[in-house]
Design a protein around this motif. Sequence first.
Motif, PDB file in Angstrom:
ATOM      1  N   ARG A   8       0.833  -1.210   0.000  1.00 18.39           N
ATOM      2  CA  ARG A   8       0.000   0.000   0.000  1.00 18.39           C
ATOM      3  C   ARG A   8       0.861   1.251   0.000  1.00 18.39           C
ATOM      4  O   ARG A   8       1.860   1.339   0.710  1.00 18.39           O
ATOM      5  CB  ARG A   8      -0.882   0.034   1.233  1.00 18.39           C
ATOM      6  N   GLU A  11      -3.593   4.139  -0.897  1.00 17.91           N
ATOM      7  CA  GLU A  11      -4.898   3.680  -1.356  1.00 17.91           C
ATOM      8  C   GLU A  11      -5.832   3.452  -0.163  1.00 17.91           C
ATOM      9  O   GLU A  11      -5.385   3.104   0.918  1.00 17.91           O
ATOM     10  CB  GLU A  11      -4.774   2.348  -2.119  1.00 17.91           C
ATOM     11  N   LEU A  13      -8.299   1.209   1.821  1.00 21.09           N
ATOM     12  CA  LEU A  13      -8.307  -0.243   1.969  1.00 21.09           C
ATOM     13  C   LEU A  13      -9.562  -0.776   2.655  1.00 21.09           C
ATOM     14  O   LEU A  13      -9.577  -1.925   3.099  1.00 21.09           O
ATOM     15  CB  LEU A  13      -7.076  -0.702   2.762  1.00 21.09           C
ATOM     16  N   ASN A  29       2.816  -0.883   4.550  1.00 19.35           N
ATOM     17  CA  ASN A  29       2.404   0.496   4.321  1.00 19.35           C
ATOM     18  C   ASN A  29       3.617   1.364   4.012  1.00 19.35           C
ATOM     19  O   ASN A  29       4.507   1.526   4.838  1.00 19.35           O
ATOM     20  CB  ASN A  29       1.675   1.032   5.548  1.00 19.35           C
ATOM     21  N   GLY A  79      -2.487  -2.336  -2.972  1.00 21.72           N
ATOM     22  CA  GLY A  79      -3.588  -1.859  -2.151  1.00 21.72           C
ATOM     23  C   GLY A  79      -4.723  -1.341  -2.981  1.00 21.72           C
ATOM     24  O   GLY A  79      -5.860  -1.379  -2.655  1.00 21.72           O
TER      25      GLY A  79
END
Length: 79
Positions: A8, A11, A13, A29, A79
């Motif tokens: 990710r 984005e 989620l 992340n 993501g």
Amino acid sequence: MHTIVLARYNEALEWIVDIPQEFRVIIYNKGEEITSPTVLARATEIVVRPNVGRESETYLHHMRTRATDDHYFTVFSQG
């Protein structure tokens, strides 16, 4: 347990609530902190990574640092 690995950046989620509970959801992340209560409640683990490389760097990092169990499978996704 089966695993879904998400790479990710920033984005949204919230869609991960639709992932069946028999899957672990590991989020790598590389963006802003995840604050969504929905995502935080469903994620099994959130790993903060520097924003270096693309999603393939994230997938390779996961494969290099995590033991695997041949009885289960891992799905890699953005993501």
